[in-house]
Write a protein that holds these residues in place. Structure first.
Motif, PDB file in Angstrom:
ATOM      1  N   GLY A   1       0.632  -1.277   0.129  1.00  0.00           N
ATOM      2  CA  GLY A   1       0.085  -0.002   0.082  1.00  0.00           C
ATOM      3  C   GLY A   1       0.687   1.150  -0.030  1.00  0.00           C
ATOM      4  O   GLY A   1       1.893   1.185  -0.258  1.00  0.00           O
ATOM      5  N   LYS A   2       0.146   2.283   0.423  1.00  0.00           N
ATOM      6  CA  LYS A   2       0.656   3.468   0.301  1.00  0.00           C
ATOM      7  C   LYS A   2       0.293   4.280   1.683  1.00  0.00           C
ATOM      8  O   LYS A   2      -0.539   4.263   2.210  1.00  0.00           O
ATOM      9  N   VAL A   3       1.457   5.061   2.360  1.00  0.00           N
ATOM     10  CA  VAL A   3       1.102   5.881   3.498  1.00  0.00           C
ATOM     11  C   VAL A   3       0.741   7.198   3.390  1.00  0.00           C
ATOM     12  O   VAL A   3       1.400   7.807   2.405  1.00  0.00           O
ATOM     13  N   TYR A   4      -0.212   7.708   3.896  1.00  0.00           N
ATOM     14  CA  TYR A   4      -0.679   9.041   3.794  1.00  0.00           C
ATOM     15  C   TYR A   4      -0.579   9.765   5.014  1.00  0.00           C
ATOM     16  O   TYR A   4      -0.965   9.283   6.072  1.00  0.00           O
ATOM     17  N   LEU A   5      -0.240  11.002   4.828  1.00  0.00           N
ATOM     18  CA  LEU A   5       0.234  11.728   6.153  1.00  0.00           C
ATOM     19  C   LEU A   5      -0.725  13.378   5.947  1.00  0.00           C
ATOM     20  O   LEU A   5      -0.930  13.632   4.850  1.00  0.00           O
ATOM     21  N   ALA A   6      -1.332  13.934   7.190  1.00  0.00           N
ATOM     22  CA  ALA A   6      -2.066  15.001   7.084  1.00  0.00           C
ATOM     23  C   ALA A   6      -1.696  15.724   8.237  1.00  0.00           C
ATOM     24  O   ALA A   6      -1.700  15.015   9.189  1.00  0.00           O
ATOM     25  N   ALA A   7      -1.719  16.933   8.427  1.00  0.00           N
ATOM     26  CA  ALA A   7      -1.333  17.751   9.477  1.00  0.00           C
ATOM     27  C   ALA A   7      -2.526  18.825   9.671  1.00  0.00           C
ATOM     28  O   ALA A   7      -2.611  19.454   8.598  1.00  0.00           O
ATOM     29  N   TYR A   8      -2.883  18.817  11.031  1.00  0.00           N
ATOM     30  CA  TYR A   8      -3.867  19.847  11.337  1.00  0.00           C
ATOM     31  C   TYR A   8      -3.350  20.787  12.499  1.00  0.00           C
ATOM     32  O   TYR A   8      -2.706  20.406  13.298  1.00  0.00           O
ATOM     33  N   ASP A   9      -3.852  22.163  12.373  1.00  0.00           N
ATOM     34  CA  ASP A   9      -3.391  23.063  13.284  1.00  0.00           C
ATOM     35  C   ASP A   9      -4.612  23.334  14.073  1.00  0.00           C
ATOM     36  O   ASP A   9      -4.211  24.625  14.902  1.00  0.00           O
ATOM     37  N   SER A  10      -5.882  23.028  13.866  1.00  0.00           N
ATOM     38  CA  SER A  10      -6.954  23.561  14.886  1.00  0.00           C
ATOM     39  C   SER A  10      -7.995  22.368  15.111  1.00  0.00           C
ATOM     40  O   SER A  10      -7.954  21.400  14.486  1.00  0.00           O
ATOM     41  N   ALA A  11      -8.886  22.441  16.146  1.00  0.00           N
ATOM     42  CA  ALA A  11      -9.862  21.700  16.251  1.00  0.00           C
ATOM     43  C   ALA A  11     -10.783  21.223  14.970  1.00  0.00           C
ATOM     44  O   ALA A  11     -11.118  20.483  14.807  1.00  0.00           O
ATOM     45  N   ASP A  12     -11.144  22.634  14.565  1.00  0.00           N
ATOM     46  CA  ASP A  12     -12.206  22.614  13.362  1.00  0.00           C
ATOM     47  C   ASP A  12     -11.572  21.866  12.218  1.00  0.00           C
ATOM     48  O   ASP A  12     -12.265  21.217  11.684  1.00  0.00           O
ATOM     49  N   GLY A  13     -10.237  22.316  12.077  1.00  0.00           N
ATOM     50  CA  GLY A  13      -9.679  21.718  10.718  1.00  0.00           C
ATOM     51  C   GLY A  13      -9.636  20.320  10.800  1.00  0.00           C
ATOM     52  O   GLY A  13      -9.780  19.458   9.878  1.00  0.00           O
ATOM     53  N   PHE A  14      -9.137  19.645  12.116  1.00  0.00           N
ATOM     54  CA  PHE A  14      -8.950  18.387  12.248  1.00  0.00           C
ATOM     55  C   PHE A  14     -10.517  17.553  12.158  1.00  0.00           C
ATOM     56  O   PHE A  14     -10.602  16.654  11.687  1.00  0.00           O
ATOM     57  N   LYS A  15     -11.452  18.244  12.884  1.00  0.00           N
ATOM     58  CA  LYS A  15     -12.884  17.702  12.880  1.00  0.00           C
ATOM     59  C   LYS A  15     -13.548  17.528  11.219  1.00  0.00           C
ATOM     60  O   LYS A  15     -13.984  16.632  10.924  1.00  0.00           O
ATOM     61  N   ASN A  16     -12.973  18.605  10.557  1.00  0.00           N
ATOM     62  CA  ASN A  16     -13.538  18.743   9.152  1.00  0.00           C
ATOM     63  C   ASN A  16     -12.626  18.076   8.063  1.00  0.00           C
ATOM     64  O   ASN A  16     -12.967  18.316   6.869  1.00  0.00           O
ATOM     65  N   GLU A  17     -11.266  17.609   8.680  1.00  0.00           N
ATOM     66  CA  GLU A  17     -10.312  16.915   7.700  1.00  0.00           C
ATOM     67  C   GLU A  17      -9.993  17.884   6.861  1.00  0.00           C
ATOM     68  O   GLU A  17      -9.699  17.851   5.593  1.00  0.00           O
ATOM     69  N   ASP A  18      -9.736  19.245   7.174  1.00  0.00           N
ATOM     70  CA  ASP A  18      -9.178  20.417   6.525  1.00  0.00           C
ATOM     71  C   ASP A  18      -7.556  20.486   6.781  1.00  0.00           C
ATOM     72  O   ASP A  18      -7.321  21.228   7.667  1.00  0.00           O
ATOM     73  N   PHE A  19      -6.897  19.558   6.448  1.00  0.00           N
ATOM     74  CA  PHE A  19      -5.451  19.650   6.646  1.00  0.00           C
ATOM     75  C   PHE A  19      -4.689  20.882   6.170  1.00  0.00           C
ATOM     76  O   PHE A  19      -5.109  21.496   5.077  1.00  0.00           O
ATOM     77  N   ILE A  20      -3.694  21.272   6.657  1.00  0.00           N
ATOM     78  CA  ILE A  20      -2.876  22.267   6.304  1.00  0.00           C
ATOM     79  C   ILE A  20      -1.509  21.917   5.473  1.00  0.00           C
ATOM     80  O   ILE A  20      -0.656  22.629   4.724  1.00  0.00           O
ATOM     81  N   SER A  21      -1.231  20.591   5.392  1.00  0.00           N
ATOM     82  CA  SER A  21      -0.190  20.109   4.951  1.00  0.00           C
ATOM     83  C   SER A  21      -0.427  18.473   4.677  1.00  0.00           C
ATOM     84  O   SER A  21      -1.166  17.953   5.534  1.00  0.00           O
TER      85      SER A  21
END
Length: 140
Positions: free
Chosen positions: A31-51
Protein backbone atom coordinates in the motif's frame (compact mmCIF):
# COMPACT_ATOMS: atom_id res chain seq x y z
CA UNK A 1 17.75 50.03 18.40
CA UNK A 2 19.94 46.87 18.20
CA UNK A 3 17.63 45.19 20.75
CA UNK A 4 14.60 45.99 18.62
CA UNK A 5 16.23 44.47 15.54
CA UNK A 6 17.23 41.34 17.50
CA UNK A 7 13.69 40.99 18.91
CA UNK A 8 12.11 41.33 15.46
CA UNK A 9 14.56 38.77 14.08
CA UNK A 10 13.66 36.25 16.81
CA UNK A 11 9.91 36.81 16.33
CA UNK A 12 10.27 36.32 12.58
CA UNK A 13 12.44 33.23 13.08
CA UNK A 14 9.98 31.57 15.49
CA UNK A 15 7.18 31.69 12.90
CA UNK A 16 9.35 30.51 10.03
CA UNK A 17 8.12 27.50 8.09
CA UNK A 18 9.54 24.25 9.31
CA UNK A 19 10.08 20.76 8.05
CA UNK A 20 9.02 17.86 10.26
CA UNK A 21 10.35 14.40 9.48
CA UNK A 22 7.88 11.60 10.18
CA UNK A 23 8.74 7.92 10.38
CA UNK A 24 5.67 5.72 9.91
CA UNK A 25 5.95 2.19 11.32
CA UNK A 26 3.69 -0.59 10.09
CA UNK A 27 3.55 -4.34 10.55
CA UNK A 28 1.38 -4.65 7.42
CA UNK A 29 3.12 -4.83 4.06
CA UNK A 30 2.03 -3.01 0.93
CA UNK A 31 0.00 0.00 0.00
CA UNK A 32 0.75 3.66 0.42
CA UNK A 33 1.11 5.82 3.54
CA UNK A 34 -0.75 9.14 3.71
CA UNK A 35 0.01 11.91 6.24
CA UNK A 36 -2.02 15.01 7.05
CA UNK A 37 -1.25 17.85 9.48
CA UNK A 38 -3.97 19.82 11.27
CA UNK A 39 -3.47 23.02 13.28
CA UNK A 40 -6.92 23.45 14.85
CA UNK A 41 -9.81 21.49 16.31
CA UNK A 42 -12.12 22.64 13.49
CA UNK A 43 -9.60 21.69 10.82
CA UNK A 44 -9.12 18.27 12.39
CA UNK A 45 -12.87 17.67 12.75
CA UNK A 46 -13.56 18.72 9.14
CA UNK A 47 -10.46 17.00 7.72
CA UNK A 48 -9.18 20.37 6.48
CA UNK A 49 -5.43 19.71 6.61
CA UNK A 50 -2.74 22.38 6.28
CA UNK A 51 -0.07 20.05 4.90
CA UNK A 52 0.03 16.53 3.56
CA UNK A 53 2.40 13.94 2.12
CA UNK A 54 2.27 10.40 0.83
CA UNK A 55 4.67 7.64 -0.10
CA UNK A 56 4.51 4.01 -1.18
CA UNK A 57 5.32 1.58 1.62
CA UNK A 58 8.73 0.02 1.12
CA UNK A 59 8.07 -3.74 1.22
CA UNK A 60 11.65 -4.41 2.36
CA UNK A 61 11.42 -2.09 5.40
CA UNK A 62 9.20 -1.83 8.45
CA UNK A 63 9.08 1.95 8.20
CA UNK A 64 8.43 4.71 5.69
CA UNK A 65 9.97 8.18 6.00
CA UNK A 66 8.07 11.30 4.94
CA UNK A 67 8.45 15.05 5.49
CA UNK A 68 5.77 17.65 6.18
CA UNK A 69 6.06 21.43 5.87
CA UNK A 70 4.40 23.28 8.76
CA UNK A 71 3.91 27.04 9.07
CA UNK A 72 5.78 27.37 12.38
CA UNK A 73 6.00 26.26 15.98
CA UNK A 74 2.67 25.15 17.41
CA UNK A 75 0.31 22.36 18.37
CA UNK A 76 -0.47 20.02 15.50
CA UNK A 77 -2.18 16.71 14.93
CA UNK A 78 -0.29 14.56 12.48
CA UNK A 79 -2.58 11.78 11.26
CA UNK A 80 -1.47 8.81 9.16
CA UNK A 81 -3.12 5.91 7.46
CA UNK A 82 -1.95 3.06 5.25
CA UNK A 83 -4.06 2.68 2.13
CA UNK A 84 -3.95 -1.04 1.44
CA UNK A 85 -6.35 -1.18 -1.52
CA UNK A 86 -5.10 1.88 -3.43
CA UNK A 87 -8.29 3.96 -3.37
CA UNK A 88 -6.65 6.95 -1.62
CA UNK A 89 -9.06 6.86 1.34
CA UNK A 90 -9.14 5.45 4.86
CA UNK A 91 -11.76 2.75 4.44
CA UNK A 92 -14.34 2.21 7.18
CA UNK A 93 -16.97 -0.41 7.90
CA UNK A 94 -20.71 0.26 8.30
CA UNK A 95 -20.16 1.42 11.89
CA UNK A 96 -17.48 3.93 10.84
CA UNK A 97 -14.60 1.89 12.26
CA UNK A 98 -11.42 2.11 10.16
CA UNK A 99 -10.59 -1.11 8.33
CA UNK A 100 -7.07 -0.02 7.31
CA UNK A 101 -4.11 0.79 9.61
CA UNK A 102 -4.08 4.34 11.04
CA UNK A 103 -2.30 6.36 13.71
CA UNK A 104 -1.70 9.81 15.18
CA UNK A 105 1.21 11.86 16.47
CA UNK A 106 0.04 10.90 19.96
CA UNK A 107 -1.72 7.69 21.00
CA UNK A 108 -5.49 8.26 21.29
CA UNK A 109 -7.01 7.55 24.74
CA UNK A 110 -9.77 5.30 23.36
CA UNK A 111 -10.46 3.27 20.24
CA UNK A 112 -14.21 3.43 20.82
CA UNK A 113 -14.58 6.99 19.51
CA UNK A 114 -12.76 9.47 17.31
CA UNK A 115 -10.17 11.42 19.31
CA UNK A 116 -10.40 15.18 19.79
CA UNK A 117 -7.70 17.55 18.57
CA UNK A 118 -6.42 18.12 22.11
CA UNK A 119 -6.13 14.39 22.82
CA UNK A 120 -3.76 13.66 19.93
CA UNK A 121 -2.06 17.04 19.33
CA UNK A 122 1.70 17.36 19.70
CA UNK A 123 3.78 20.52 20.12
CA UNK A 124 6.23 20.76 17.23
CA UNK A 125 9.07 23.24 16.91
CA UNK A 126 12.09 23.67 14.70
CA UNK A 127 13.21 20.63 12.77
CA UNK A 128 11.43 18.08 14.95
CA UNK A 129 10.93 14.49 13.98
CA UNK A 130 8.38 12.00 15.21
CA UNK A 131 7.36 8.39 14.81
CA UNK A 132 3.81 7.20 14.19
CA UNK A 133 2.86 3.56 14.37
CA UNK A 134 -0.13 2.74 12.19
CA UNK A 135 -2.26 -0.11 13.50
CA UNK A 136 -5.51 -1.82 12.71
CA UNK A 137 -8.39 -0.77 14.97
CA UNK A 138 -8.41 -4.15 16.74
CA UNK A 139 -4.77 -3.61 17.82
CA UNK A 140 -5.40 -0.39 19.77
Amino acid sequence: MPYLIAFLFLVTLSDAPQRVNVEVLSSTAGGKVYLAAYDSADGFKNEDFISNASSPVNPAAASTELALRLPGTGNYVIAAFQDLNGNGELDRNLLGVPTEPYGFSKLPPSKWRAPSFGEVATRLAGSDSLTIEVRHWRDY
